[in-house]
Design a protein around this motif. Sequence first.
Motif, PDB file in Angstrom:
ATOM      1  N   HIS A  85       0.845  -1.194   0.000  1.00 12.20           N
ATOM      2  CA  HIS A  85       0.000   0.000   0.000  1.00 12.20           C
ATOM      3  C   HIS A  85       0.887   1.253   0.000  1.00 12.20           C
ATOM      4  CE1 HIS A  85      -4.033   1.746   1.598  1.00 12.20           C
ATOM      5  NE2 HIS A  85      -3.342   2.687   1.000  1.00 12.20           N
ATOM      6  N   ALA A  86       1.902   1.268   0.862  1.00 10.46           N
ATOM      7  CA  ALA A  86       2.777   2.442   0.985  1.00 10.46           C
ATOM      8  C   ALA A  86       3.585   2.699  -0.281  1.00 10.46           C
ATOM      9  CB  ALA A  86       3.714   2.265   2.178  1.00 10.46           C
ATOM     10  N   GLU A  87       3.957   1.623  -0.981  1.00  7.51           N
ATOM     11  CA  GLU A  87       4.753   1.769  -2.196  1.00  7.51           C
ATOM     12  C   GLU A  87       3.894   2.023  -3.434  1.00  7.51           C
ATOM     13  OE1 GLU A  87       7.271  -1.704  -2.268  1.00  7.51           O
ATOM     14  OE2 GLU A  87       8.757  -0.728  -0.995  1.00  7.51           O
ATOM     15  N   GLY A  88       2.575   2.048  -3.259  1.00  9.35           N
ATOM     16  CA  GLY A  88       1.688   2.361  -4.372  1.00  9.35           C
ATOM     17  C   GLY A  88       1.368   1.200  -5.280  1.00  9.35           C
ATOM     18  N   HIS A  89       1.685  -0.012  -4.868  1.00 10.89           N
ATOM     19  CA  HIS A  89       1.325  -1.173  -5.675  1.00 10.89           C
ATOM     20  C   HIS A  89       0.861  -2.295  -4.739  1.00 10.89           C
ATOM     21  CE1 HIS A  89       5.172  -3.134  -4.684  1.00 10.89           C
ATOM     22  NE2 HIS A  89       5.724  -1.968  -4.941  1.00 10.89           N
ATOM     23  N   ALA A  90      -0.417  -2.226  -4.410  1.00 11.64           N
ATOM     24  CA  ALA A  90      -0.989  -3.243  -3.532  1.00 11.64           C
ATOM     25  C   ALA A  90      -0.766  -4.620  -4.143  1.00 11.64           C
ATOM     26  CB  ALA A  90      -2.478  -2.985  -3.335  1.00 11.64           C
ATOM     27  N   MET A  91      -0.609  -5.607  -3.274  1.00 13.53           N
ATOM     28  CA  MET A  91      -0.302  -6.958  -3.737  1.00 13.53           C
ATOM     29  C   MET A  91      -1.488  -7.898  -3.564  1.00 13.53           C
ATOM     30  SD  MET A  91       3.593  -7.509  -2.312  1.00 13.53           S
ATOM     31  CE  MET A  91       3.476  -6.659  -0.745  1.00 13.53           C
ATOM     32  N   ASN A  92      -1.528  -8.927  -4.376  1.00 17.27           N
ATOM     33  CA  ASN A  92      -2.507  -9.991  -4.185  1.00 17.27           C
ATOM     34  C   ASN A  92      -1.867 -11.070  -3.311  1.00 17.27           C
ATOM     35  OD1 ASN A  92      -0.950 -11.777  -5.824  1.00 17.27           O
ATOM     36  ND2 ASN A  92      -2.003 -11.058  -7.666  1.00 17.27           N
ATOM     37  N   ALA A  93      -2.614 -12.106  -2.989  1.00 16.41           N
ATOM     38  CA  ALA A  93      -2.115 -13.148  -2.079  1.00 16.41           C
ATOM     39  C   ALA A  93      -0.863 -13.830  -2.618  1.00 16.41           C
ATOM     40  CB  ALA A  93      -3.211 -14.174  -1.807  1.00 16.41           C
ATOM     41  N   SER A  94      -0.831 -14.111  -3.916  1.00 13.63           N
ATOM     42  CA  SER A  94       0.342 -14.775  -4.500  1.00 13.63           C
ATOM     43  C   SER A  94       1.580 -13.894  -4.426  1.00 13.63           C
ATOM     44  CB  SER A  94       0.065 -15.158  -5.955  1.00 13.63           C
ATOM     45  OG  SER A  94      -0.942 -16.127  -6.018  1.00 13.63           O
ATOM     46  N   GLN A  95       1.423 -12.605  -4.676  1.00 12.87           N
ATOM     47  CA  GLN A  95       2.568 -11.694  -4.599  1.00 12.87           C
ATOM     48  C   GLN A  95       3.085 -11.580  -3.172  1.00 12.87           C
ATOM     49  OE1 GLN A  95       0.323  -8.517  -6.437  1.00 12.87           O
ATOM     50  NE2 GLN A  95       1.678  -8.538  -8.247  1.00 12.87           N
ATOM     51  N   GLY A 118     -11.067  -6.383  10.231  1.00  9.03           N
ATOM     52  CA  GLY A 118     -11.264  -5.040   9.724  1.00  9.03           C
ATOM     53  C   GLY A 118      -9.986  -4.225   9.576  1.00  9.03           C
ATOM     54  N   LEU A 119      -8.847  -4.901   9.536  1.00 13.72           N
ATOM     55  CA  LEU A 119      -7.578  -4.188   9.444  1.00 13.72           C
ATOM     56  C   LEU A 119      -7.161  -3.907   8.008  1.00 13.72           C
ATOM     57  CD1 LEU A 119      -5.706  -6.243  12.151  1.00 13.72           C
ATOM     58  CD2 LEU A 119      -6.771  -4.016  12.399  1.00 13.72           C
ATOM     59  N   ILE A 120      -7.580  -4.786   7.101  1.00 14.67           N
ATOM     60  CA  ILE A 120      -7.265  -4.598   5.690  1.00 14.67           C
ATOM     61  C   ILE A 120      -8.544  -4.808   4.882  1.00 14.67           C
ATOM     62  CG2 ILE A 120      -4.860  -5.336   5.979  1.00 14.67           C
ATOM     63  CD1 ILE A 120      -5.635  -8.015   4.656  1.00 14.67           C
ATOM     64  N   VAL A 121      -8.507  -4.356   3.647  1.00 17.17           N
ATOM     65  CA  VAL A 121      -9.635  -4.564   2.736  1.00 17.17           C
ATOM     66  C   VAL A 121      -9.106  -5.189   1.460  1.00 17.17           C
ATOM     67  CG1 VAL A 121     -11.065  -2.709   3.664  1.00 17.17           C
ATOM     68  CG2 VAL A 121      -9.463  -2.213   1.817  1.00 17.17           C
ATOM     69  N   ARG A 122      -9.981  -5.954   0.817  1.00 16.43           N
ATOM     70  CA  ARG A 122      -9.635  -6.593  -0.441  1.00 16.43           C
ATOM     71  C   ARG A 122     -10.426  -5.911  -1.543  1.00 16.43           C
ATOM     72  NH1 ARG A 122     -10.634 -12.975  -1.835  1.00 16.43           N
ATOM     73  NH2 ARG A 122     -10.105 -12.815  -4.032  1.00 16.43           N
ATOM     74  N   TYR A 127      -4.827  -6.284  -1.745  1.00 16.46           N
ATOM     75  CA  TYR A 127      -5.065  -5.965  -0.344  1.00 16.46           C
ATOM     76  C   TYR A 127      -4.471  -4.607   0.017  1.00 16.46           C
ATOM     77  CZ  TYR A 127      -6.652 -10.712  -0.029  1.00 16.46           C
ATOM     78  OH  TYR A 127      -7.363 -11.873  -0.221  1.00 16.46           O
ATOM     79  N   TYR A 128      -5.265  -3.848   0.765  1.00 17.35           N
ATOM     80  CA  TYR A 128      -4.915  -2.502   1.202  1.00 17.35           C
ATOM     81  C   TYR A 128      -5.197  -2.386   2.691  1.00 17.35           C
ATOM     82  CZ  TYR A 128      -5.476  -1.420  -3.789  1.00 17.35           C
ATOM     83  OH  TYR A 128      -5.378  -1.415  -5.150  1.00 17.35           O
ATOM     84  N   LEU A 129      -4.545  -1.415   3.337  1.00 14.26           N
ATOM     85  CA  LEU A 129      -4.935  -1.107   4.701  1.00 14.26           C
ATOM     86  C   LEU A 129      -6.349  -0.567   4.690  1.00 14.26           C
ATOM     87  CD1 LEU A 129      -1.826   0.730   6.196  1.00 14.26           C
ATOM     88  CD2 LEU A 129      -2.548  -1.618   6.605  1.00 14.26           C
ATOM     89  N   GLU A 130      -7.073  -0.839   5.735  1.00 13.86           N
ATOM     90  CA  GLU A 130      -8.414  -0.270   5.908  1.00 13.86           C
ATOM     91  C   GLU A 130      -8.246   1.253   5.894  1.00 13.86           C
ATOM     92  OE1 GLU A 130     -11.243   1.787   8.118  1.00 13.86           O
ATOM     93  OE2 GLU A 130      -9.362   1.255   9.099  1.00 13.86           O
ATOM     94  N   PRO A 131      -9.159   2.004   5.270  1.00 14.72           N
ATOM     95  CA  PRO A 131      -8.966   3.448   5.086  1.00 14.72           C
ATOM     96  C   PRO A 131      -8.601   4.238   6.346  1.00 14.72           C
ATOM     97  CG  PRO A 131     -10.791   2.725   3.752  1.00 14.72           C
ATOM     98  CD  PRO A 131     -10.371   1.542   4.596  1.00 14.72           C
ATOM     99  N   ASP A 132      -9.241   3.951   7.483  1.00 14.42           N
ATOM    100  CA  ASP A 132      -8.903   4.682   8.706  1.00 14.42           C
ATOM    101  C   ASP A 132      -7.475   4.367   9.150  1.00 14.42           C
ATOM    102  OD1 ASP A 132      -9.665   6.467  10.898  1.00 14.42           O
ATOM    103  OD2 ASP A 132      -9.436   4.654  12.141  1.00 14.42           O
TER     104      ASP A 132
END
Length: 163
Positions: A85-95, A118-122, A127-132
Motif C-alpha cells: 500500500h505504501a509503495e503504491g502497488h498493492a499486492m494480491n495473495a500470491s505476490q 477489519g484491518l485490511i480490505v480486499r 489488499y490494502y490497509l483499511e482506510p482509517d
Amino acid sequence: MHFVTTGICLQFIGSIVQKLALVEGHTMPAQSTVSLAIPEARRSLARMFIDLTMAFHSTIFPLGQEPAELDADLVLVAVAVLLGHAEGHAMNASQIASHLHMPRSTVTARLRVLVERGLIVRIKDQYYLEPDRAANVPQRDKFELILSQGFAVLGPFLSKTDT
C-alpha cells in the motif's frame, strides 16, 4: 511455516550484524562461547526487531484480547500489505506469498483473519490497509519510541557503513 518466516527474518538480521561486525573490524565467532562481537549494536537490533514485531501484533487485536501466543506470520502478512500500500502497488495473495517466501495457503489464511478483523480490505484481489488505518497510525508513539531507542544505539554503527 513459522520456521521459514522466522529464518528469513534471522537471515536479514544476520546480514546486518555481519555488516556491523565488518565495519568494526570483528570476525564472526564460530562458537557461541566466544564473546559476542559488537554486543551493544546486536542487542539493540534484536530488541528493536522483537519490539516492532510485538507492536505490530498488538495493533491487530483490541487491547486485552491479544492471543496468548504471537503469530509472526500474521504480523509479516500485515506488514507486507502495509508495504505494498505504501509503495503504491498493492499486492494480491500470491505476490505477498512470493515476497515473504511463505506458502500461499498460509498467506491466504492470515489475510482472511486480517480482513475479518477489519484491518485490511480486499479490492479486486489486491489488499490494502483499511482506510482509517491508512490515514492514521495506530500506536504511533510506541513505534516512534522503539525506532528512536534502536537507532540511538545503531546510528553510529550504521553511519560507519556509509564510508
